[in-house]
Design a protein around this motif. Structure first.
Motif, PDB file in Angstrom:
ATOM      1  N   ILE A  46      -7.587 -29.988   4.775  1.00  0.00           N
ATOM      2  CA  ILE A  46      -7.749 -28.995   3.449  1.00  0.00           C
ATOM      3  C   ILE A  46      -7.953 -27.943   4.168  1.00  0.00           C
ATOM      4  O   ILE A  46      -7.691 -26.225   3.719  1.00  0.00           O
ATOM      5  N   ALA A  47      -8.993 -27.930   4.873  1.00  0.00           N
ATOM      6  CA  ALA A  47     -10.355 -26.249   4.910  1.00  0.00           C
ATOM      7  C   ALA A  47      -8.829 -25.727   6.336  1.00  0.00           C
ATOM      8  O   ALA A  47      -9.111 -24.488   6.961  1.00  0.00           O
ATOM      9  N   ARG A  48      -7.797 -26.145   7.002  1.00  0.00           N
ATOM     10  CA  ARG A  48      -6.926 -25.438   7.274  1.00  0.00           C
ATOM     11  C   ARG A  48      -6.234 -24.071   7.394  1.00  0.00           C
ATOM     12  O   ARG A  48      -5.698 -23.603   8.176  1.00  0.00           O
ATOM     13  N   ASP A  49      -6.203 -24.414   6.187  1.00  0.00           N
ATOM     14  CA  ASP A  49      -5.622 -23.120   5.478  1.00  0.00           C
ATOM     15  C   ASP A  49      -6.390 -22.052   4.879  1.00  0.00           C
ATOM     16  O   ASP A  49      -6.651 -22.927   3.571  1.00  0.00           O
ATOM     17  N   ASN A  85     -11.011 -13.808   5.171  1.00  0.00           N
ATOM     18  CA  ASN A  85      -9.863 -14.759   6.078  1.00  0.00           C
ATOM     19  C   ASN A  85     -10.359 -16.512   6.515  1.00  0.00           C
ATOM     20  O   ASN A  85     -10.435 -16.637   7.705  1.00  0.00           O
ATOM     21  N   PHE A  86     -11.594 -17.095   6.093  1.00  0.00           N
ATOM     22  CA  PHE A  86     -11.868 -18.325   6.077  1.00  0.00           C
ATOM     23  C   PHE A  86     -11.871 -19.162   4.822  1.00  0.00           C
ATOM     24  O   PHE A  86     -11.854 -18.889   3.721  1.00  0.00           O
ATOM     25  N   GLY A 114     -13.784 -26.783   8.913  1.00  0.00           N
ATOM     26  CA  GLY A 114     -13.926 -25.112   8.561  1.00  0.00           C
ATOM     27  C   GLY A 114     -14.425 -24.260   8.880  1.00  0.00           C
ATOM     28  O   GLY A 114     -15.525 -24.265   9.919  1.00  0.00           O
ATOM     29  N   LYS A 115     -13.826 -22.835   9.123  1.00  0.00           N
ATOM     30  CA  LYS A 115     -14.488 -21.792   9.847  1.00  0.00           C
ATOM     31  C   LYS A 115     -15.307 -20.783   8.735  1.00  0.00           C
ATOM     32  O   LYS A 115     -13.943 -20.406   7.261  1.00  0.00           O
ATOM     33  N   GLY A 116     -16.330 -20.214   9.321  1.00  0.00           N
ATOM     34  CA  GLY A 116     -17.237 -20.000   8.017  1.00  0.00           C
ATOM     35  C   GLY A 116     -18.259 -20.042   8.101  1.00  0.00           C
ATOM     36  O   GLY A 116     -18.890 -20.859   8.580  1.00  0.00           O
ATOM     37  N   PRO A 117     -19.209 -19.305   7.529  1.00  0.00           N
ATOM     38  CA  PRO A 117     -20.130 -20.093   7.141  1.00  0.00           C
ATOM     39  C   PRO A 117     -20.655 -21.078   6.436  1.00  0.00           C
ATOM     40  O   PRO A 117     -19.568 -21.205   5.488  1.00  0.00           O
TER      41      PRO A 117
END
Length: 120
Positions: A46-49, A85-86, A114-117
């Protein structure tokens, strides 16, 4: 005169009981870790998009949970942080499994993707 060697009947019973207890424990623990692997895969997919909205993420997790037979985590239990964008998705939960009588095994799981905080 030679001394007899081998296990006494009491020690055989003890070994069989110990093996049985370990087998019961394994039958209780394996499904817990199997479900955790499914949760981890669902969160990672799910976190890929990063373009998804929070409601889409929750709906997608709900759909994956039905297919993968995830019952310990609901879509409302997810921590989601999204921005331009994260996208970061985190599932933190506790699972208690009854072992014998009033004895339970407690498992605390925490997975994030995922990417981000970091999601709190």
């Amino acid at each position: 005169m030679r001394a007899e060697r081998g296990m006494s009947s009491i020690s055989v019973i003890f070994v069989v009981a110990l093996f049985g207890f370990m087998l019961i424990g394994a039958f209780r623990v394996i499904p817990v870790y199997s479900e955790y692997a499914e949760v981890k895969n669902a969160v990672a997919e799910i976190a890929r998009d990063p373009s998804r909205a929070e409601s889409e993420v929750r709906r997608e997790f709900r759909n994956r949970a039905v297919v993968a037979d995830i019952s310990s985590v609901k879509d409302t239990d997810l921590f989601i942080v999204s921005g331009g964008n994260f996208l970061t998705v985190r599932a933190k939960y506790r699972r208690e499994v009854p072992l014998v009588a009033n004895v339970k095994l407690a498992f605390d799981f925490d997975t994030q993707a995922g990417k981000g905080p970091a999601a709190q």
